[in-house]
Enzyme design. Sequence first.
Site, PDB file in Angstrom:
ATOM      1  N   ARG A   4      42.930 -22.336 -40.561  1.00 22.30           N
ATOM      2  CA  ARG A   4      41.579 -22.131 -41.062  1.00 22.30           C
ATOM      3  C   ARG A   4      40.672 -21.699 -39.920  1.00 22.30           C
ATOM      4  NH1 ARG A   4      43.871 -21.760 -44.977  1.00 22.30           N
ATOM      5  NH2 ARG A   4      43.700 -22.906 -46.959  1.00 22.30           N
TER       6      ARG A   4
ATOM      7  N   GLU B  35      34.417 -15.171 -43.117  1.00 18.32           N
ATOM      8  CA  GLU B  35      35.305 -14.109 -43.587  1.00 18.32           C
ATOM      9  C   GLU B  35      34.644 -13.384 -44.738  1.00 18.32           C
ATOM     10  OE1 GLU B  35      39.163 -15.662 -44.551  1.00 18.32           O
ATOM     11  OE2 GLU B  35      39.574 -16.316 -42.504  1.00 18.32           O
TER      12      GLU B  35
ATOM     13  N   HIS C   9      43.078 -12.250 -42.556  1.00 14.53           N
ATOM     14  CA  HIS C   9      43.590 -13.303 -43.445  1.00 14.53           C
ATOM     15  C   HIS C   9      44.576 -12.707 -44.454  1.00 14.53           C
ATOM     16  CE1 HIS C   9      42.440 -17.498 -45.179  1.00 14.53           C
ATOM     17  NE2 HIS C   9      43.747 -17.274 -45.285  1.00 14.53           N
TER      18      HIS C   9
END
Length: 332
Positions: free
Chosen positions: A247, A276, A295
């Site tokens: 994370r 993000e 990601h």
Amino acid sequence: MPSVDNVLVKIPVTEKQAAAMMATMPSATFDFAAPVGDTSRLPRTPKLDISRERVSQADVILGNVAPALIEASPRLQWIQLGSAGYEAYLAPGVLAPSTIVTNGTGAYGPAVAEHSFAMLLSLMKRLPAYRDDQRAHAWSDEGMVSTLAGARVLVLGAGDIGLCFARLCTAVGASCVGVRRHLPSMSTPEYEQAFSRVTTMDELVHMLPKADVVACFLPSSAETQGLVADAFLGSMKTGAYLVNAGRGDLIDQDALRRALEDGKLAGAALDVATPEPLPADDPLWDAPNLLITPHVAGFWHLHATLERVVALATENLRRYVRGEQLKNIVRG
């Protein structure tokens, strides 16, 4: 088992997989919100316009419906998440107290581990610099490289993903130490082959200065948020590498940028960031010896991951019908 009349499915499935799901509960209505058909070219579930009313009618949900749509539905008995992460669903007001939550742990190990391993090796062999040279049509020698053979790798988050990552590192000659919140009650042959030792976060301060690589696969929690800050980075071995595919809020990104600019770290590989998407003007983009991917290590980019998630959801449907213990319970 309480009566199940409606199952909302937000995981892409093939027609054969849809039929297998429906066969577990012949009397229930299955509402397939995600695509049904060929899923082999779907890197992630497409954005879907699912109404609150549709969600409120579900007794069971398979997949990650936006938490705001659930509104603590008293009808929802169980939600099977497609992701390993589940933190947003445990926030106050999202789920009714009786709703069971299971997640996708065990499906993502190979995909996230291989992605992280590739990023690490590319930094150690200076491949991003050579790609820049190729684009500039420059035949240049970028200097010395590193190896994982004989390296000491510290894996924070020695669950499924961390185990898969350690197996890859061990295969090329590294020695891996796993760090978990709690020590496992029993060891397994896989653990013994992948890790020379498994310890807890209490020993982190003693392990950091010895590690050539620190790889992080931790969930977000009050204990992990901001853990990798100045003190953590300062304790790391000079010339070490940092990997994070857990994370983004684990890392103080300003502190990381300084550690890279000062040469404290040889490189860092990130598949996650805060926020993000990372804003285009964020100074982190320009930090030296940093490799960022947006990601993408997980989701369905590796099709086998989706296959594992679907198989898990279908097996848990069978277990739910039979009143057996569900796999991957995180609440319930």
